[in-house]
Motif scaffolding. Structure first.
Motif, short mmCIF file in Angstrom:
data_model
loop_
_atom_site.label_atom_id
_atom_site.label_comp_id
_atom_site.label_asym_id
_atom_site.label_seq_id
_atom_site.Cartn_x
_atom_site.Cartn_y
_atom_site.Cartn_z
N SER A 1 0.84 -1.20 0.00
CA SER A 1 0.00 0.00 0.00
C SER A 1 0.88 1.25 0.00
CB SER A 1 -0.91 0.00 1.23
OG SER A 1 -0.12 -0.01 2.42
N GLY A 2 0.32 2.30 -0.59
CA GLY A 2 1.06 3.55 -0.63
C GLY A 2 1.17 4.07 -2.06
N PRO A 3 1.73 5.27 -2.22
CA PRO A 3 1.86 5.85 -3.56
C PRO A 3 2.89 5.11 -4.41
CG PRO A 3 3.01 7.21 -1.97
CD PRO A 3 2.28 6.16 -1.18
N VAL A 4 2.76 5.24 -5.72
CA VAL A 4 3.71 4.62 -6.64
C VAL A 4 5.03 5.37 -6.65
CG1 VAL A 4 4.19 4.14 -9.08
CG2 VAL A 4 1.94 3.61 -8.11
N LEU A 5 4.94 6.69 -6.64
CA LEU A 5 6.15 7.53 -6.68
C LEU A 5 6.53 8.01 -5.29
CD1 LEU A 5 5.53 9.76 -9.84
CD2 LEU A 5 7.06 7.78 -9.63
N PHE A 6 7.81 8.11 -5.07
CA PHE A 6 8.34 8.64 -3.82
C PHE A 6 9.04 9.97 -4.13
CE2 PHE A 6 12.09 8.90 -0.94
CZ PHE A 6 11.42 9.11 0.24
N ARG A 7 8.60 11.03 -3.47
CA ARG A 7 9.19 12.34 -3.67
C ARG A 7 10.03 12.70 -2.45
NH1 ARG A 7 6.30 15.39 -7.62
NH2 ARG A 7 4.49 14.23 -8.42
N GLN A 8 11.23 13.19 -2.72
CA GLN A 8 12.13 13.53 -1.61
C GLN A 8 12.90 14.80 -1.96
OE1 GLN A 8 15.47 10.82 -0.73
NE2 GLN A 8 14.77 10.81 1.40
N GLU A 9 13.03 15.68 -0.99
CA GLU A 9 13.78 16.91 -1.21
C GLU A 9 15.27 16.60 -1.28
OE1 GLU A 9 12.80 20.27 -1.66
OE2 GLU A 9 10.97 19.15 -2.12
N ARG A 10 15.88 17.04 -2.37
CA ARG A 10 17.32 16.89 -2.55
C ARG A 10 17.92 18.25 -2.87
NH1 ARG A 10 19.53 11.46 -2.72
NH2 ARG A 10 17.82 10.14 -1.97
N VAL A 11 19.24 18.33 -2.77
CA VAL A 11 19.93 19.60 -3.02
C VAL A 11 20.64 19.52 -4.36
CG1 VAL A 11 21.66 21.23 -2.17
CG2 VAL A 11 20.24 19.94 -0.55
N GLY A 12 20.37 20.50 -5.21
CA GLY A 12 20.95 20.53 -6.54
C GLY A 12 22.07 21.53 -6.66
#
Length: 462
Positions: free
Chosen positions: A300-311
C-alpha cells in the motif's frame, strides 16, 4: 602478434570483398597487383603501429592513450596512401580502402580491448607488473604507493621505498608497509637500493630532497641500466586533458587548466540531457507502467516517492523515484540508527527491512530511478553528475565537499559505476569531486556506457 593477425585479416578481407579470389587484379595506372599492394599495406601498417609506440609497456592496459595511438597510426597510414595515390596517379580502388580501414581499425581496437581485459586479470593477480621503487618524502611515498596499489590495472607494483634526506631509523614505511632501503642523498646509495630490490622503474614523488642536478645524473644512470624513471608531482585527481607540459629553459613546467562548465559547454550538456532523457522517457514508458502496477499490487502507498534533494548551488528540488520501501519508511528511520553501515554523513543499511519485495528488485537494477528522467528533462538534474544529496547531508558538509554543488546532480556518475552503495563516504566524495573538476562531454559518454554494464551486473545496489 595480435596486431599482425588483425591487419592481415582486414587487408585480406578487403581484397576478397572487393576483388574476389582473383590474384591478378592490377592497380589502375600501375603494373603492380593488389596482392602486392595488400602485402605492403599490411607490413607498413604493422610497423606504423610500432612507430606510434602503441605497444609500449607504459601505455598498454590503462588509459585512453593506447587506443588514440592505434587510431592515429591507422589514419596516418591511409592518409599517406591517399596522398601517394594522388601524387603518382595510382587509381586505388575506393571499395578496397573503404573496407580495409574501418574493418582494420575496429579489429585493432577490439583486439586491444580484449588484451586489456586479459592483462587486467593478470595484474589483479600480481602478474605482468613493473616493480617500482618509490623515491621521495615519507608522506608522499605513502600516498603514491597506496594509490598505485588501488590502481593495479596501471601495472605498477611498489616494492620498496627510498627516502633521501629523512631521519634514519625507520626500516618500514608505516602506512604502506614498504621496506625503506635507505636515506642517503647520493646517487650511489640510490643505485644500490635499485639493485637490491631489482626494480624495473623508479618513481620520484613529491618531497624528494635531491638537487636537480642529482636527479639529472640519476636519470642518466637509470637509462644506462634500462630502468624507467617516473616523475610523480604532488597533484591528485587531475584528468589527463587538464595537464599540459611546457619546456622552459630545459625545465618541464606542468600547466593545470581549470575546467569550466560555461557557455557552449553548458548548452551542449543541457542539450544532451534534454534529448536523451526525452527519448529514454518515451522508450521506457511501457516499462515504467509495468513497474507502477507491480508497486501498487505489492504494498500500500503511492507509486512515486518524492524527496527533497539539493541541486546545483544549493537549490533544493523534489526528486522522483519509484517507491521501493514501505509507505512509512521515513518515520521508521530512527529505529534503524544502530544498524547504520554508512560512513560520514551517509545512512546505509544493507538488508533494510523497510524495502519491499518489488523494491529489492528495482534497487538491484536501478529501475527505481527511472522517474528521475523527468527531473533531468525539467532541468533540476543531469544525466551524469554527483550523487544528489539530502539537505541534512549538505548541512554536515565540510568546505571542500561543498564543491559537489558546483554542477547539477546526476542520474548516474562515477559513484554509480565504481561500486554504488559499496563505496565509503570518502570514496564517494573523492569520485564526485574528481567529476566536478574534470568534467567533459566525452567523459559523460564513457560514464553512461559504463553505467549500462554496472546496472546489468546489479552489484553494489541496496
Amino acid at each position: 602478434m595480435v596486431d599482425g593477425f588483425v591487419v592481415v585479416w582486414a587487408v585480406a578481407g578487403a581484397y576478397v570483398v572487393r576483388f574476389g579470389l582473383d590474384p591478378g587484379v592490377a592497380v589502375q595506372g600501375h603494373e603492380s597487383t593488389y596482392v602486392w599492394l595488400s602485402v605492403c599495406l599490411a607490413v607498413v601498417w604493422w610497423f606504423m603501429l610500432g612507430a606510434w609506440n602503441s605497444r609500449q609497456s607504459r601505455v598498454l592496459g590503462s588509459g585512453p592513450d593506447e587506443y588514440k595511438r592505434v587510431a592515429a597510426a591507422s589514419l596516418w597510414l591511409f592518409g599517406l596512401v591517399a596522398i601517394i595515390s594522388y601524387v603518382f596517379r595510382f587509381d586505388t580502388a575506393r571499395g578496397y580502402v573503404g573496407v580495409a580501414l574501418p574493418v582494420g581499425l575496429f579489429g585493432l581496437l577490439l583486439a586491444r580491448w580484449l588484451l586489456r581485459q586479459h592483462l587486467n586479470l593478470r595484474r589483479q593477480g600480481g602478474k605482468s607488473m613493473s616493480r617500482l621503487l618509490v623515491l621521495g618524502g615519507t608522506s608522499a611515498v605513502a600516498h603514491l604507493a597506496s594509490t598505485l596499489v588501488r590502481a593495479k590495472h596501471a601495472g605498477y607494483l611498489p616494492i620498496a621505498a627510498y627516502t633521501p634526506g629523512s631521519p634514519g631509523g625507520e626500516v618500514i614505511e608505516p602506512v604502506s608497509g614498504l621496506p625503506i632501503l635507505g636515506h642517503g642523498p647520493d646517487i650511489g646509495s640510490i643505485l644500490d637500493a635499485i639493485d637490491s630490490c631489482q626494480a624495473d622503474a623508479v618513481a620520484v614523488s613529491a618531497g624528494v630532497q635531491l638537487h636537480p642536478q642529482t636527479l639529472r645524473h640519476l636519470g642518466w644512470e637509470l637509462a644506462s641500466r634500462n630502468v624507467g624513471l617516473i616523475m610523480a608531482p604532488a597533484l591528485t585527481d587531475i584528468a589527463g586533458p587538464r595537464i599540459h607540459t611546457q619546456q622552459v629553459a630545459g625545465l618541464p613546467l606542468i600547466h593545470v587548466t581549470t575546467p569550466s562548465l560555461e557557455g557552449g559547454q553548458r548548452v551542449a550538456k543541457r542539450l544532451v540531457d534534454v534529448v536523451v532523457s526525452g527519448i529514454l522517457a518515451v522508450l521506457a514508458a511501457p516499462l515504467m507502467a509495468i513497474v507502477a502496477i507491480l508497486i501498487k499490487f505489492d504494498s500500500s502507498g503511492p507509486v512515486l516517492f518524492r524527496q527533497e534533494r539539493v541541486g546545483m548551488e544549493g537549490t533544493q528540488f523534489s526528486m522522483l523515484k519509484f517507491r521501493s520501501m514501505v509507505a512509512d519508511a521515513e518515520e521508521r528511520l530512527g529505529e534503524l540508527g544502530h544498524r547504520n553501515e554508512g560512513s560520514g554523513v551517509l545512512f546505509k543499511v544493507k538488508n533494510d527491512p523497510r524495502i519491499t519485495r518489488v523494491g529489492r528488485v528495482l534497487r538491484k537494477y536501478s529501475l527505481d530511478e527511472l522517474p528521475q528522467l523527468f527531473n533531468i528533462f525539467a532541468g533540476s538534474m543531469s544525466l551524469v553528475g554527483p550523487r544528489p544529496p539530502l539537505p541534512r547531508e549538505v548541512e554536515a558538509y565540510e568546505s571542500d565537499v561543498r564543491r559537489r554543488l558546483l554542477v547539477k546532480p546526476g542520474l548516474t556518475g562515477l559513484w554509480q559505476v565504481s561500486g554504488r552503495s559499496n563505496l565509503s563516504w570518502q570514496d564517494s566524495v573523492r569520485l564526485d569531486l574528481y567529476y566536478v573538476e574534470n568534467w567533459s562531454l566525452a567523459g559523460d559518454i564513457v560514464i553512461i556506457l559504463r553505467t549500462v554494464r554496472a546496472v546489468f551486473r546489479g552489484t553494489g545496489a541496496y
